[in-house]
Design a protein around this motif. Structure first.
Motif, PDB file in Angstrom:
ATOM      1  N   UNK A   5       0.832  -1.193   0.000  1.00 51.47           N
ATOM      2  CA  UNK A   5       0.000   0.000   0.000  1.00 51.47           C
ATOM      3  C   UNK A   5       0.872   1.250   0.000  1.00 51.47           C
ATOM      4  N   UNK A   6       0.258   2.383  -0.272  1.00 53.57           N
ATOM      5  CA  UNK A   6       0.969   3.644  -0.242  1.00 53.57           C
ATOM      6  C   UNK A   6       1.698   3.798   1.091  1.00 53.57           C
ATOM      7  N   UNK A   7       2.980   4.118   1.018  1.00 52.64           N
ATOM      8  CA  UNK A   7       3.825   4.151   2.223  1.00 52.64           C
ATOM      9  C   UNK A   7       3.271   5.086   3.293  1.00 52.64           C
ATOM     10  N   UNK A   8       2.899   6.283   2.892  1.00 53.16           N
ATOM     11  CA  UNK A   8       2.418   7.251   3.864  1.00 53.16           C
ATOM     12  C   UNK A   8       1.087   6.830   4.466  1.00 53.16           C
ATOM     13  N   UNK A   9       0.188   6.356   3.620  1.00 46.95           N
ATOM     14  CA  UNK A   9      -1.132   5.948   4.102  1.00 46.95           C
ATOM     15  C   UNK A   9      -1.052   4.724   5.008  1.00 46.95           C
ATOM     16  N   UNK A  10      -0.059   3.876   4.775  1.00 51.46           N
ATOM     17  CA  UNK A  10       0.039   2.626   5.535  1.00 51.46           C
ATOM     18  C   UNK A  10       0.736   2.801   6.888  1.00 51.46           C
ATOM     19  N   UNK A  11       1.292   3.966   7.152  1.00 50.68           N
ATOM     20  CA  UNK A  11       2.010   4.171   8.408  1.00 50.68           C
ATOM     21  C   UNK A  11       1.145   3.894   9.631  1.00 50.68           C
ATOM     22  N   UNK A  12      -0.141   4.168   9.514  1.00 49.12           N
ATOM     23  CA  UNK A  12      -1.051   3.931  10.645  1.00 49.12           C
ATOM     24  C   UNK A  12      -1.190   2.442  10.950  1.00 49.12           C
ATOM     25  N   UNK A  13      -0.893   1.596   9.932  1.00 46.45           N
ATOM     26  CA  UNK A  13      -1.046   0.152  10.113  1.00 46.45           C
ATOM     27  C   UNK A  13       0.292  -0.573  10.249  1.00 46.45           C
ATOM     28  N   UNK A  14       1.380   0.105   9.899  1.00 43.77           N
ATOM     29  CA  UNK A  14       2.705  -0.534   9.918  1.00 43.77           C
ATOM     30  C   UNK A  14       3.053  -1.079  11.299  1.00 43.77           C
ATOM     31  N   UNK A  15       2.574  -0.419  12.339  1.00 43.19           N
ATOM     32  CA  UNK A  15       2.892  -0.878  13.702  1.00 43.19           C
ATOM     33  C   UNK A  15       2.196  -2.197  14.033  1.00 43.19           C
ATOM     34  N   UNK A  40      -4.784 -13.749   7.568  1.00 46.47           N
ATOM     35  CA  UNK A  40      -4.275 -12.516   6.980  1.00 46.47           C
ATOM     36  C   UNK A  40      -3.156 -11.988   7.870  1.00 46.47           C
ATOM     37  N   UNK A  41      -2.040 -11.607   7.251  1.00 43.10           N
ATOM     38  CA  UNK A  41      -0.872 -11.137   8.000  1.00 43.10           C
ATOM     39  C   UNK A  41      -0.589  -9.678   7.670  1.00 43.10           C
ATOM     40  N   UNK A  42      -0.505  -8.836   8.706  1.00 43.40           N
ATOM     41  CA  UNK A  42      -0.100  -7.447   8.521  1.00 43.40           C
ATOM     42  C   UNK A  42       1.424  -7.393   8.422  1.00 43.40           C
ATOM     43  N   UNK A  43       1.931  -6.630   7.443  1.00 39.35           N
ATOM     44  CA  UNK A  43       3.373  -6.450   7.281  1.00 39.35           C
ATOM     45  C   UNK A  43       3.688  -4.959   7.331  1.00 39.35           C
ATOM     46  N   UNK A  44       4.973  -4.628   7.291  1.00 45.35           N
ATOM     47  CA  UNK A  44       5.362  -3.219   7.318  1.00 45.35           C
ATOM     48  C   UNK A  44       4.916  -2.482   6.054  1.00 45.35           C
ATOM     49  N   UNK A  45       4.713  -3.231   4.973  1.00 44.18           N
ATOM     50  CA  UNK A  45       4.362  -2.600   3.701  1.00 44.18           C
ATOM     51  C   UNK A  45       2.918  -2.849   3.279  1.00 44.18           C
ATOM     52  N   UNK A  46       2.248  -3.822   3.917  1.00 45.93           N
ATOM     53  CA  UNK A  46       0.885  -4.125   3.489  1.00 45.93           C
ATOM     54  C   UNK A  46       0.328  -5.387   4.107  1.00 45.93           C
ATOM     55  N   UNK A  47      -0.230  -6.253   3.271  1.00 47.56           N
ATOM     56  CA  UNK A  47      -0.909  -7.453   3.735  1.00 47.56           C
ATOM     57  C   UNK A  47      -0.348  -8.693   3.044  1.00 47.56           C
ATOM     58  N   UNK A  48      -0.179  -9.747   3.824  1.00 47.53           N
ATOM     59  CA  UNK A  48       0.297 -11.018   3.284  1.00 47.53           C
ATOM     60  C   UNK A  48      -0.499 -12.138   3.945  1.00 47.53           C
ATOM     61  N   UNK A  49       0.048 -13.332   3.951  1.00 46.98           N
ATOM     62  CA  UNK A  49      -0.681 -14.478   4.484  1.00 46.98           C
ATOM     63  C   UNK A  49      -1.559 -15.091   3.414  1.00 46.98           C
ATOM     64  N   UNK A  50      -2.090 -16.279   3.649  1.00 43.83           N
ATOM     65  CA  UNK A  50      -2.895 -16.995   2.650  1.00 43.83           C
ATOM     66  C   UNK A  50      -4.025 -16.174   2.036  1.00 43.83           C
ATOM     67  N   UNK A  51      -4.740 -15.389   2.837  1.00 44.37           N
ATOM     68  CA  UNK A  51      -5.869 -14.614   2.300  1.00 44.37           C
ATOM     69  C   UNK A  51      -5.402 -13.611   1.254  1.00 44.37           C
ATOM     70  N   UNK A  52      -4.318 -12.882   1.548  1.00 46.17           N
ATOM     71  CA  UNK A  52      -3.805 -11.885   0.608  1.00 46.17           C
ATOM     72  C   UNK A  52      -3.190 -12.557  -0.613  1.00 46.17           C
ATOM     73  N   UNK A  53      -2.459 -13.651  -0.398  1.00 46.61           N
ATOM     74  CA  UNK A  53      -1.828 -14.348  -1.521  1.00 46.61           C
ATOM     75  C   UNK A  53      -2.887 -14.898  -2.478  1.00 46.61           C
ATOM     76  N   UNK A  54      -3.982 -15.406  -1.919  1.00 41.51           N
ATOM     77  CA  UNK A  54      -5.048 -15.948  -2.759  1.00 41.51           C
ATOM     78  C   UNK A  54      -5.747 -14.840  -3.551  1.00 41.51           C
ATOM     79  N   UNK A  55      -6.108 -13.771  -2.856  1.00 40.52           N
ATOM     80  CA  UNK A  55      -6.904 -12.733  -3.513  1.00 40.52           C
ATOM     81  C   UNK A  55      -6.079 -11.962  -4.537  1.00 40.52           C
ATOM     82  N   UNK A  56      -4.758 -11.967  -4.397  1.00 36.21           N
ATOM     83  CA  UNK A  56      -3.907 -11.218  -5.328  1.00 36.21           C
ATOM     84  C   UNK A  56      -4.023 -11.750  -6.754  1.00 36.21           C
TER      85      UNK A  56
END
Length: 207
Positions: A5-15, A40-56
């Motif tokens: 996700x956009x780096x600036x917008x994702x800062x609220x979720x990066x933590x 679903x896995x939160x990462x410093x840059x966005x979303x990962x884990x099986x749910x994100x990998x599947x939907x991508x």
């Protein structure tokens, strides 16, 4: 592929990086509508884990995703029976979500005295707003982590152009296609391996 996700917008979720939750992700894309109920896995840059990998595999640039972070929660029942709930909204969510995620979400969706009030003392409107933020979160990725993090691919040779018994091209005798070069996309969990082996076996028998 993991979604970014956009780096600036994702800062609220990066933590929240490292937090995993069972969620439902939905997308409408060129490969049809899809929804996955997976981790679903939160990462410093966005979303990962099986749910994100599947939907991508179905997501297209510019499209938003619908995300339900707590598909097991029956918000209608909670709002109807809120009078008996003397816990705070954070405690309510922490029964389903990881505590750190529950705290973040309530702080983002509510403010002031509502943060510490018991659910029974909140208005239906406030509870519906919280329910919507948790179960109807819309997020728009800016892209993916790319092929270096890819698990499966989509697209390839049209299955209609091949014999399902031999994997031979209908238009060119002696030309065969198997595995992921064919437009067959399985879910995570071994389906793509199975397709690769099965299509190879069919081709080998024909040869």
């Amino acid at each position: 592929m993991p979604l970014v996700f956009d780096h600036q917008a994702w800062q609220a979720f990066a933590k929240l990086a490292g937090i995993s939750v069972h969620a439902k992700l939905g997308s409408q894309g060129a490969y049809g509508n899809a929804a996955f109920n997976e981790d679903l896995l939160f990462t410093h840059r966005g979303l990962s884990g099986p749910a994100a990998l599947q939907i991508s595999s179905y997501w297209q640039p510019g499209q938003s995703l619908s995300i339900n972070l707590a598909p097991a929660i029956d918000w209608t029942a909670i709002i109807r029976g809120k009078g008996a709930l003397r816990v705070t909204s954070t405690s309510l969510l922490a029964g389903t979500l990881p505590k750190r995620l529950a705290e973040h979400w309530v702080q983002s969706a509510m403010s002031g005295a509502a943060l510490t009030r018991a659910v029974a003392d909140l208005s239906d409107k406030a509870l519906r707003a919280l329910a919507s933020s948790v179960s109807e979160w819309r997020a728009t990725p800016t892209g993916t982590e790319g092929f270096r993090k890819a698990e499966v691919t989509v697209g390839g040779v049209d299955t209609n152009a091949l014999s399902s018994r031999t994997m031979e091209a209908r238009a060119v005798r002696g030309l065969y296609f198997i595995g992921e070069v064919v437009d067959v996309t399985g879910w995570l969990g071994g389906y793509n391996f199975q397709w690769a082996w099965a299509s190879a076996a069919a081709c080998a028998r024909a040869l």
